[in-house]
Design an enzyme around this catalytic site. Structure first.
Site, PDB file in Angstrom:
ATOM      1  N   ASP A  29       0.884  -1.165   0.000  1.00  0.00           N
ATOM      2  CA  ASP A  29       0.000   0.000   0.000  1.00  0.00           C
ATOM      3  C   ASP A  29       0.921   1.214   0.000  1.00  0.00           C
ATOM      4  O   ASP A  29       1.482   1.583   1.035  1.00  0.00           O
ATOM      5  CB  ASP A  29      -0.881  -0.042   1.257  1.00  0.00           C
ATOM      6  CG  ASP A  29      -1.676   1.248   1.459  1.00  0.00           C
ATOM      7  OD1 ASP A  29      -1.662   2.102   0.553  1.00  0.00           O
ATOM      8  OD2 ASP A  29      -2.300   1.393   2.523  1.00  0.00           O
ATOM      9  N   LYS A  93       3.176  10.978  -3.320  1.00  0.00           N
ATOM     10  CA  LYS A  93       2.088  10.391  -4.098  1.00  0.00           C
ATOM     11  C   LYS A  93       1.247  11.465  -4.796  1.00  0.00           C
ATOM     12  O   LYS A  93       0.704  11.240  -5.865  1.00  0.00           O
ATOM     13  CB  LYS A  93       1.218   9.574  -3.147  1.00  0.00           C
ATOM     14  CG  LYS A  93       0.188   8.704  -3.784  1.00  0.00           C
ATOM     15  CD  LYS A  93      -0.352   7.790  -2.725  1.00  0.00           C
ATOM     16  CE  LYS A  93      -1.571   7.038  -3.179  1.00  0.00           C
ATOM     17  NZ  LYS A  93      -2.012   6.123  -2.121  1.00  0.00           N
ATOM     18  N   GLU A 194      -7.240   0.695  -4.261  1.00  0.00           N
ATOM     19  CA  GLU A 194      -7.236   0.514  -2.820  1.00  0.00           C
ATOM     20  C   GLU A 194      -8.574  -0.014  -2.270  1.00  0.00           C
ATOM     21  O   GLU A 194      -8.575  -0.929  -1.442  1.00  0.00           O
ATOM     22  CB  GLU A 194      -6.844   1.836  -2.138  1.00  0.00           C
ATOM     23  CG  GLU A 194      -5.375   2.178  -2.382  1.00  0.00           C
ATOM     24  CD  GLU A 194      -5.043   3.652  -2.169  1.00  0.00           C
ATOM     25  OE1 GLU A 194      -5.909   4.395  -1.666  1.00  0.00           O
ATOM     26  OE2 GLU A 194      -3.914   4.051  -2.512  1.00  0.00           O
ATOM     27  N   ASP A 218     -12.588   5.625   1.883  1.00  0.00           N
ATOM     28  CA  ASP A 218     -11.143   5.645   2.154  1.00  0.00           C
ATOM     29  C   ASP A 218     -10.629   7.078   2.236  1.00  0.00           C
ATOM     30  O   ASP A 218     -10.502   7.763   1.222  1.00  0.00           O
ATOM     31  CB  ASP A 218     -10.437   4.872   1.032  1.00  0.00           C
ATOM     32  CG  ASP A 218      -8.921   4.777   1.259  1.00  0.00           C
ATOM     33  OD1 ASP A 218      -8.378   5.512   2.117  1.00  0.00           O
ATOM     34  OD2 ASP A 218      -8.284   3.972   0.553  1.00  0.00           O
TER      35      ASP A 218
END
Ligand code: AMP
Length: 617
Positions: A29, A93, A194, A218
């Site tokens: 992850d 990211k 994800e 999320d």
């Protein structure tokens, strides 16, 4: 320009299944704030998160770029934060695969971006005087150290990985993530969303499970997405996804800082204050009040104040939930479960708002930091040959298609289609003797390509000159399991062929996606009218060209009066086209057909006659 010839054929071919491969595989992850690595114990089939350091499973997604000396990542980079905060790159990211405009808009938010620039390789950050690092490289440093860590902890080299990305990542961001993995020496088995990984971790892959619709909410440090996932008999299907690649706990931290300092200029604030804001937010998940001093200033925050500061950000996540439900064609009472993922869902206020919206108790049984890595580990194990009894389907966030005559968007893969998949359609040329055809690939929801986003453009050349309508051009879109798009075009008669793998230099922002959806909705009526008008005009133009050709090639026997009448009729059609008077144009087209019929019939009779004569010789 290419022309949609009406012989559309779409083959949707969803592939699934797994190949047996030897060796060890893990799930990663790659988070905005922290990254995690997990694997499935080959004996017990249970997922296990690989420890990082000091009893923690979190690998900080940080890269320390010293002026001289060794580049450090993870916990080692974290220790550099105190002395050299502006040399520690965080939230990498958010920089992966982003567009120049997005870079400009977030530039002032991150102190380390003071030494950065935007190039063809995307965002570049200066380390030493003559060394610049791309966002892909920075992520690869993290992934490379994770690889070493896994090998140390497991006592054996581990080479294969499934890496997760937010469901909202576009092709460019997915591709940048894959490149970072490969640069770090991983064999990237698959890039998965994800939320899908989270469902896997919650055991919804169980073959005996009954059909249910699950919402995966999320909210991490820097990204947010919500997905509606349908699972039935071990088959996952993401019905819809919605989210924001620039929304997360970091925003709440900035709101806290702003509340304390009372200024919008975040670049002026130290990394230490940012960390304090984060600490305040996290501690208020357990207590009612926070108080701490920094550089002789006392900073206080109550839970109620935090909730007020977080509210505008959480409102946006709830709007996204509504949109995801609508996109999935479901109502609130069609949802059976809500899964919480990401560190920010530890905030009691987030749990409360999500539970209130869905009128369900939220599911937070599995540690929200680990759930994605555990699911990715299950997928990695399955792709590596461990039969766990489920398969994965993901979806495309926006429609994909090509430009056709008149600047119209012809969609080959509609938004929210399950991937991997392939779709093909046949096209032909519009003009006689066209030896090359330009293919322009677009992403978006509008009928006119000028309002959509161009992903790529290429030319198929070397087509022998043929009359319009004769060449047969097969255009094939193929999206692999990682969400990368390959566009292939082949002219079937000549074999002329060209292809492109789309890796757009400019990434999509959530703002643009939302704008697209909103605009498509607002302009639906006008777009439909424009499509009808353009299609009719294109059809009329082709008709005029064909009629003129008919007159030219048969001038030796067509009566001059008839020819003149048809020529005048063509002129009337042309002027109707110019004035865009559609009703008149369409009745003129019908009349043209009537007028030309005796001539076309005669042409046919003569052709048949010629053939009979040929065979009788
Ligand atoms: P992730 O990107 O999933 O690693 O999530 C990191 C985000 O979760 C950061 O913004 C953290 O501040 C936030 N976070 C972690 N723990 C808590 C907590 N106990 N309460 C509130 N936010 C938290």
């Amino acid at each position: 320009m290419i022309y949609f010839c009406g012989l559309a054929k779409i083959n949707i071919d969803i592939k699934s299944g797994s190949l047996f491969q030897a060796g060890l595989a893990v799930g990663i992850d790659l988070g905005t704030t922290n990254s995690l690595i997990a694997w499935v114990d080959p004996q017990t089939h249970a997922t296990e998160v690989i420890p990082v350091s000091n009893g923690s499973n979190l690998f900080p997604s940080l890269v320390y770029l010293p002026e001289n000396g060794e580049i450090l990542t993870g916990p080692a980079a974290q220790t550099a934060l105190d002395q050299a905060g502006d040399r520690v790159v965080y939230s990498v990211k958010r920089l992966l695969g982003i567009a120049a405009t997005d870079y400009e808009s977030i530039r002032s938010r991150y102190p380390y971006l003071a030494r950065s620039r935007y190039t063809r390789e995307g965002v570049m950050i200066q380390g030493s005087e003559d060394r610049w690092h791309s966002a892909v490289e920075l992520s690869s440093y993290i992934l490379s150290d994770i690889k070493k860590l896994a090998a140390t902890q497991k006592g054996t080299a581990i080479t294969k990985a499934v890496i997760t990305v937010p469901a909202y990542f576009d092709e460019s961001q997915r591709s940048a993530t894959k490149q970072a993995g490969e640069r770090a020496g991983w064999e990237v088995l698959r890039i998965i969303n994800e939320p899908t990984a989270a469902c896997l971790a919650y055991g919804y892959g169980d073959l005996s499970s009954v059909a249910r619709n699950i919402v995966v909410f999320d909210l991490g440090g820097g990204t947010f997405d919500v997905s509606v996932v349908r699972v039935e008999a071990g088959v996952f299907e993401v019905l819809s996804t919605h989210g924001d690649t620039q929304l997360g706990g970091d925003d709440i931290d900035r709101s806290v800082m702003q509340h304390w300092v009372g200024s919008a200029d975040h670049s002026a604030h130290s990394s230490a204050l940012r960390l304090l804001a984060k600490k305040a937010k996290e501690s208020l998940s357990e207590s009612e009040e926070f108080s701490a001093s920094l550089e002789a200033v006392n900073y206080r925050l109550t839970k109620t104040e935090l909730e007020q500061l977080a509210a505008p950000w959480i409102d946006r996540t709830i709007d996204s939930c509504q949109q995801a439900l609508a996109d999935a064609g479901l109502r609130l009472n069609d949802i059976q479960d809500v899964i919480l993922v990401g560190g920010s869902t530890r905030m009691p206020y987030v749990k409360k708002r999500v539970a209130e919206f869905f009128q369900l108790e939220v599911n937070d049984r599995i540690n929200p930091d680990e759930v994605v890595a555990r699911g990715a580990a299950l997928q990695a194990a399955q792709l590596n040959g461990t039969e766990l009894g489920h398969l994965l389907l993901d979806v495309t966030p926006l429609s994909l298609g090509i430009e056709t005559a008149g600047g119209l968007m012809d969609v080959l893969i509609p938004r929210n289609s399950k991937i991997p998949l392939s779709a093909s359609r046949q096209y032909t040329t519009q003009r006689d003797g066209q030896t090359s055809i330009q293919i322009s690939v677009y992403q978006g929801e509008r009928d006119l390509i000028e309002f959509n986003r161009k992903l790529a453009s290429f030319q198929v050349s070397g087509i022998p000159a043929m009359p319009a309508g004769l060449p047969k051009l097969n255009v094939r879109f193929q999206i692999d399991a990682n969400g990368l798009l390959r566009v292939e075009a082949q002219e079937t008669r000549s074999g002329a062929r060209q292809e492109v793998v789309v890796n757009p230099a400019e990434a999509l922002t959530n703002h643009l996606v939302e704008q697209q959806l909103q605009d498509a909705f607002t302009h639906a009526e006008a777009d439909k009218e424009a499509r009808t008008r353009i299609s009719l005009i294109e059809e009329a133009q082709t008709m005029v060209r064909n009629l003129q050709k008919l007159l030219r090639t048969n001038q030796d026997w067509i009566a001059p009066k008839e020819a003149e009448e048809l020529t005048t009729h063509c002129q009337r059609m042309e002027s109707a086209m110019q004035q865009a008077s559609l009703e008149q144009l369409s009745s003129l087209m019908k009349e043209a057909e009537e007028k030309a019929r005796p001539i076309t019939e005669e042409v046919m009779n003569r052709a048949v006659g010629d053939r009979l004569r040929d065979t009788s010789i």
